[in-house]
Design a protein around this motif. Structure first.
Motif: not given
Length: 286
Positions: A105-106, A126-129, A153-154, A158-162
């Motif tokens: 995450i991030g 898997t990587a998100s930001d 891309q998130q 306001e969300h982390i996993f959603h």
């Protein structure tokens, strides 16, 4: 440092310069007569990171745009090795396994955790930001190194996993180095303290770079991790271990109270030591 951390004995500048000759231009001699670099100089830090990633992790290409956070590789490696121990403690899985799926995450523009995790343990990442430019740079790094890393891309800060974890996905681990500060002002004050510790006059507003999303968010790391904890309940059947670094030890008690309300099966606080610095991550599973 962790016993498997390749950097636990310090920096071998002779070997690193042999791998990346460019690093030799950044070497200095300290007042004690030791070879080192100027850790207050961003370009020197970036060059050191390139050499470390090339020499120890087989990374062929690594670049960092201006103003993005430059991570300390040894500390990041400690988190990865500690996660491997956490995974093995409950599942008895082999440390190195391409069947292990990890969500970062991030991840930032530096993509540091997937680079180390794939090199050391062959984990699938898997990587998100939330930052499009960060993901663009991370994608370039992954492509240049022929790494199969899924980048997402998130869309909602306001969300982390959603919007990141899909209904048919399962991850053995999630990891995160959350924004620490509660505001840009706090981040700049923290930067000034770092420059003072280095006995240097500030040469940039934010120490060693860092986009706003990397350094601060409303409510700081406590609010960020509380959001992560609450959302984690929605994915209790899709994740083995949820984990997150906690920079401020005073945040541990309120975070554990929030966690207990979610009724996880197990909660752990894992400490990691890098010299005199103690870092830690919070881990929980349902």
């Amino acid at each position: 440092m962790h016993s498997r951390n390749k950097h636990r004995h310090g920096y071998d500048f002779q070997a690193l310069c042999a791998t990346l000759p460019e690093l030799s231009h950044h070497l200095i001699t300290t007042v004690k007569g030791n070879v080192s670099i100027d850790f207050s100089a961003r370009e020197s830090l970036i060059c050191l990171n390139k050499a470390l990633l090339m020499h120890y992790y087989g990374v062929k290409y690594w670049a960092l745009p201006k103003d993005f956070l430059c991570p300390p590789v040894p500390g990041r490696a400690d988190y990865v090795h500690a996660l491997a121990d956490l995974l093995r403690s409950n599942t008895q899985m082999a440390l190195s396994s391409s069947s292990v799926k990890v969500l970062d995450i991030g991840t930032g523009a530096n993509l540091i955790y997937p680079l180390i995790g794939q090199a050391e343990y062959q984990w699938q990442f898997t990587a998100s930001d939330v930052n499009f430019e960060a993901l663009k740079c991370a994608k370039a790094i992954a492509k240049a190194n022929d790494l199969n890393i899924k980048l997402i891309q998130q869309p909602n800060t306001e969300h982390i996993f959603h919007s990141v974890i899909k209904p048919d996905q399962y991850f053995e681990l999630t990891m995160c180095n959350p924004p620490f500060h509660a505001s840009q002002k706090d981040a700049e004050q923290g930067t000034n303290r770092k420059w003072q510790n280095l006995k240097q006059k500030p040469t940039s507003t934010l120490n060693f770079g860092g986009q706003s999303q990397e350094l601060w968010c409303d409510g700081g790391e406590k609010r960020f991790i509380k959001t992560m904890i609450r959302e984690s309940k929605d994915y209790a059947e899709q994740v083995g271990w949820f984990t997150c670094l906690v920079s401020n030890k005073d945040n541990l008690s309120p975070l554990k109270l929030t966690l207990k309300k979610q009724q996880p099966k197990e909660i752990k606080i894992v400490k990691m030591a890098q010299g005199q610095k103690i870092s830690r991550f919070l881990a929980w599973r349902y």
